[in-house]
Write a protein that holds these residues in place. Structure first.
Motif, PDB file in Angstrom:
ATOM      1  N   ASP A   1     105.354  34.481  71.911  1.00 41.97           N
ATOM      2  CA  ASP A   1     104.415  35.602  71.928  1.00 41.97           C
ATOM      3  C   ASP A   1     103.001  35.113  71.619  1.00 41.97           C
ATOM      4  O   ASP A   1     102.530  35.221  70.486  1.00 41.97           O
ATOM      5  N   PRO A   2     102.293  34.552  72.612  1.00 41.74           N
ATOM      6  CA  PRO A   2     100.948  34.035  72.335  1.00 41.74           C
ATOM      7  C   PRO A   2      99.965  35.128  71.927  1.00 41.74           C
ATOM      8  O   PRO A   2      99.028  34.862  71.157  1.00 41.74           O
ATOM      9  N   ALA A   3     100.158  36.358  72.409  1.00 40.54           N
ATOM     10  CA  ALA A   3      99.275  37.451  71.983  1.00 40.54           C
ATOM     11  C   ALA A   3      99.439  37.710  70.490  1.00 40.54           C
ATOM     12  O   ALA A   3      98.460  37.981  69.777  1.00 40.54           O
ATOM     13  N   GLY A   4     100.686  37.631  69.996  1.00 35.46           N
ATOM     14  CA  GLY A   4     100.918  37.793  68.569  1.00 35.46           C
ATOM     15  C   GLY A   4     100.280  36.675  67.761  1.00 35.46           C
ATOM     16  O   GLY A   4      99.690  36.920  66.704  1.00 35.46           O
ATOM     17  N   VAL A   5     100.396  35.445  68.237  1.00 40.96           N
ATOM     18  CA  VAL A   5      99.757  34.316  67.559  1.00 40.96           C
ATOM     19  C   VAL A   5      98.240  34.519  67.534  1.00 40.96           C
ATOM     20  O   VAL A   5      97.574  34.278  66.510  1.00 40.96           O
ATOM     21  N   ALA A   6      97.675  34.974  68.658  1.00 40.80           N
ATOM     22  CA  ALA A   6      96.232  35.200  68.737  1.00 40.80           C
ATOM     23  C   ALA A   6      95.783  36.242  67.720  1.00 40.80           C
ATOM     24  O   ALA A   6      94.751  36.074  67.050  1.00 40.80           O
TER      25      ALA A   6
ATOM     26  N   TYR B   1      91.294  32.590  70.407  1.00 40.01           N
ATOM     27  CA  TYR B   1      90.911  32.810  71.800  1.00 40.01           C
ATOM     28  C   TYR B   1      91.765  31.960  72.746  1.00 40.01           C
ATOM     29  O   TYR B   1      92.174  32.430  73.817  1.00 40.01           O
ATOM     30  N   ARG B   2      92.061  30.729  72.350  1.00 40.83           N
ATOM     31  CA  ARG B   2      92.885  29.871  73.216  1.00 40.83           C
ATOM     32  C   ARG B   2      94.278  30.485  73.402  1.00 40.83           C
ATOM     33  O   ARG B   2      94.832  30.476  74.508  1.00 40.83           O
TER      34      ARG B   2
ATOM     35  N   GLN C   1      91.943  38.718  74.011  1.00 40.10           N
ATOM     36  CA  GLN C   1      90.744  37.896  74.162  1.00 40.10           C
ATOM     37  C   GLN C   1      89.537  38.581  73.520  1.00 40.10           C
ATOM     38  O   GLN C   1      88.728  37.935  72.844  1.00 40.10           O
ATOM     39  N   ALA C   2      89.430  39.891  73.711  1.00 37.51           N
ATOM     40  CA  ALA C   2      88.313  40.635  73.107  1.00 37.51           C
ATOM     41  C   ALA C   2      88.379  40.569  71.588  1.00 37.51           C
ATOM     42  O   ALA C   2      87.356  40.372  70.910  1.00 37.51           O
ATOM     43  N   ARG C   3      89.581  40.721  71.021  1.00 41.63           N
ATOM     44  CA  ARG C   3      89.714  40.659  69.564  1.00 41.63           C
ATOM     45  C   ARG C   3      89.318  39.279  69.044  1.00 41.63           C
ATOM     46  O   ARG C   3      88.650  39.158  68.009  1.00 41.63           O
ATOM     47  N   ALA C   4      89.729  38.226  69.756  1.00 39.99           N
ATOM     48  CA  ALA C   4      89.371  36.871  69.340  1.00 39.99           C
ATOM     49  C   ALA C   4      87.863  36.664  69.396  1.00 39.99           C
ATOM     50  O   ALA C   4      87.266  36.026  68.515  1.00 39.99           O
ATOM     51  N   LEU C   5      87.225  37.210  70.439  1.00 39.81           N
ATOM     52  CA  LEU C   5      85.769  37.082  70.548  1.00 39.81           C
ATOM     53  C   LEU C   5      85.063  37.847  69.437  1.00 39.81           C
ATOM     54  O   LEU C   5      84.017  37.407  68.932  1.00 39.81           O
ATOM     55  N   LEU C   6      85.600  38.977  69.040  1.00 43.90           N
ATOM     56  CA  LEU C   6      84.991  39.719  67.934  1.00 43.90           C
ATOM     57  C   LEU C   6      85.077  38.906  66.639  1.00 43.90           C
ATOM     58  O   LEU C   6      84.147  38.920  65.827  1.00 43.90           O
ATOM     59  N   ALA C   7      86.189  38.212  66.453  1.00 42.71           N
ATOM     60  CA  ALA C   7      86.304  37.337  65.283  1.00 42.71           C
ATOM     61  C   ALA C   7      85.275  36.214  65.353  1.00 42.71           C
ATOM     62  O   ALA C   7      84.646  35.854  64.349  1.00 42.71           O
TER      63      ALA C   7
ATOM     64  N   VAL D   1      94.020  33.516  75.750  1.00 42.26           N
ATOM     65  CA  VAL D   1      93.942  33.122  77.161  1.00 42.26           C
ATOM     66  C   VAL D   1      95.343  32.840  77.704  1.00 42.26           C
ATOM     67  O   VAL D   1      95.685  33.214  78.830  1.00 42.26           O
ATOM     68  N   LEU D   2      96.175  32.192  76.887  1.00 46.70           N
ATOM     69  CA  LEU D   2      97.557  31.941  77.302  1.00 46.70           C
ATOM     70  C   LEU D   2      98.314  33.248  77.525  1.00 46.70           C
ATOM     71  O   LEU D   2      99.160  33.341  78.418  1.00 46.70           O
ATOM     72  N   ALA D   3      97.999  34.260  76.714  1.00 41.20           N
ATOM     73  CA  ALA D   3      98.662  35.562  76.871  1.00 41.20           C
ATOM     74  C   ALA D   3      98.250  36.239  78.166  1.00 41.20           C
ATOM     75  O   ALA D   3      98.997  37.075  78.698  1.00 41.20           O
ATOM     76  N   GLY D   4      97.042  35.917  78.663  1.00 41.97           N
ATOM     77  CA  GLY D   4      96.606  36.440  79.954  1.00 41.97           C
ATOM     78  C   GLY D   4      96.200  37.899  79.932  1.00 41.97           C
ATOM     79  O   GLY D   4      96.197  38.543  80.990  1.00 41.97           O
ATOM     80  N   ARG D   5      95.851  38.434  78.757  1.00 39.55           N
ATOM     81  CA  ARG D   5      95.455  39.844  78.676  1.00 39.55           C
ATOM     82  C   ARG D   5      94.079  39.949  78.043  1.00 39.55           C
ATOM     83  O   ARG D   5      93.749  39.201  77.101  1.00 39.55           O
ATOM     84  N   PRO D   6      93.245  40.892  78.515  1.00 42.02           N
ATOM     85  CA  PRO D   6      91.879  40.988  77.982  1.00 42.02           C
ATOM     86  C   PRO D   6      91.802  41.479  76.540  1.00 42.02           C
ATOM     87  O   PRO D   6      90.896  41.075  75.801  1.00 42.02           O
TER      88      PRO D   6
END
Length: 367
Positions: free
Chosen positions: A187-192, A219-220, A231-237, A223-228
């Motif tokens: 679950d890369p989205a969970g890791v992110a 963010y990396r 990615q947006a949450r990582a960019l906010l961090a 990107v693996l999760a492939g969902r925006p």
């Protein structure tokens, strides 16, 4: 499912705050008060910091000893009702709850977290995180990924509850556990998400380099999760890290990219999060640069985020309100800051920390 908690906030938190108020007013230490009541000082500390429920009969004895005119005994029935509600929802429906039950409970706990904060939820969240992880190890192969992802999400919320209580080391430990469980579940989205949470802890500790490092790792994975949305949450961090470092150009550039990605997320929560982080970043930039333009932008973003939050999310609203007061201070609006601060409830944890910070700024600049 709803926890139907007392909407004015956590009654246990109110009890602890009022106990601390009266104890200090009477000039007693926790140890001295504990001795007079027959408890040790750690017991009084845990009640004040909402780590322990006040037992039956304690409120009346405290009222008598501290001469409170019965205030604590008046609060205690609300505390007891809150304890029973949390205990009812904290117990799984059966001896071995399945993934569906754990999913339902997690949804209820998230709603409760926005209402009352992390203080009342830590124990039950950690219990369920461990439960899901144990089940994942012995479940049929078809269920393992789902249970691993569930364990990671419980760990994320448990870490947030520790973070809300200013227990940063324990928060990071839970986020580490969650990252391991999410990775095992594929679950890369969970890791992110968990890395973004860790970035927030480093931001709160004032470590911009660590905040940026974990945000980049988040963010990396996103990107693996492939969902925006991840990615947006990582960019906010990442934006928070740049703002903490006083890097206006990078912070604003990253915020613009996060806003673009958030545009593809139709949830109200995503838009509110963007406004909150946008306002927080500009507040931090105002603190580091002294430029009032940043503070004015912060006040606009935080005020709009506050308007979007539903009334029942009292804890979340209190946090945003405390930050809004700080933005008004740095914008040179002491009257507005004082008015906003008056709306922030007393309590503990991150809300209290943000409130004290805004009060210090107000006293320093306009006292």
């Amino acid at each position: 499912m709803s926890l139907d908690l007392h909407q004015a906030g956590s009654a246990r938190s109110d009890f602890g705050a009022r106990l601390r108020h009266w104890r200090l007013l009477r000039g007693l230490s926790q140890a001295e008060l504990g001795r007079r009541l027959g408890y040790d000082d750690s017991h009084i500390s845990r009640v004040e910091n909402t780590r322990r429920w006040p037992p039956a009969g304690m409120a009346e004895r405290l009222d008598e000893l501290l001469d409170t005119a019965g205030e604590l005994a008046g609060i205690w029935p609300q505390v007891e009702r809150e304890r029973r509600r949390l205990a009812r929802y904290g117990r799984p429906a059966g001896a071995t709850p399945g993934p569906d039950t754990l999913e339902q409970l997690l949804t209820a706990y998230r709603a409760a977290a926005h209402a009352v904060g992390g203080h009342a939820l830590v124990d039950v969240l950690e219990q369920h995180a461990r439960l899901a992880a144990r089940q994942q190890r012995t479940a049929p192969s078809a269920e393992r990924a789902r249970l691993g992802s569930l364990a990671a999400r419980y760990a994320e919320l448990a870490g947030w509850a520790r973070f809300d209580r200013l227990e940063y080391g324990r928060a990071l430990a839970w986020y580490d556990c969650g990252r391991e469980w999410a990775a095992l579940a594929g679950d890369p989205a969970g890791v992110a998400l968990l890395l973004a949470r860790q970035s927030a802890v480093h931001w709160a500790c004032g470590d911009s380099a660590a905040a940026l490092g974990t945000a980049d790792a988040s963010y990396r994975q996103a990107v693996l999760a492939g969902r925006p949305a991840p990615q947006a949450r990582a960019l906010l961090a990442r934006a928070r890290g740049h703002a903490l470092a006083g890097d206006r150009r990078e912070a604003e550039c990253v915020l613009e990219e996060a806003a673009r990605l958030t545009g593809s997320d139709p949830t109200a929560e995503a838009g509110t999060r963007l406004l909150l982080v946008h306002g927080t970043c500009h507040r931090d930039l105002a603190v580091r640069t002294g430029h009032r333009a940043h503070a004015r932008l912060a006040a606009v973003g935080l005020a709009e985020a506050l308007d979007r939050l539903p009334p029942e999310q009292q804890h979340y609203r209190a946090l945003v309100t405390a930050r809004l007061a700080g933005a008004h201070v740095w914008a040179g609006r002491p009257e507005a800051a004082g008015t906003v601060l008056a709306r922030v409830p007393t309590g503990a944890g991150r809300v209290a920390l943000e409130r004290r910070q805004s009060e210090r700024w107000l006293s320093r600049h306009h006292g």
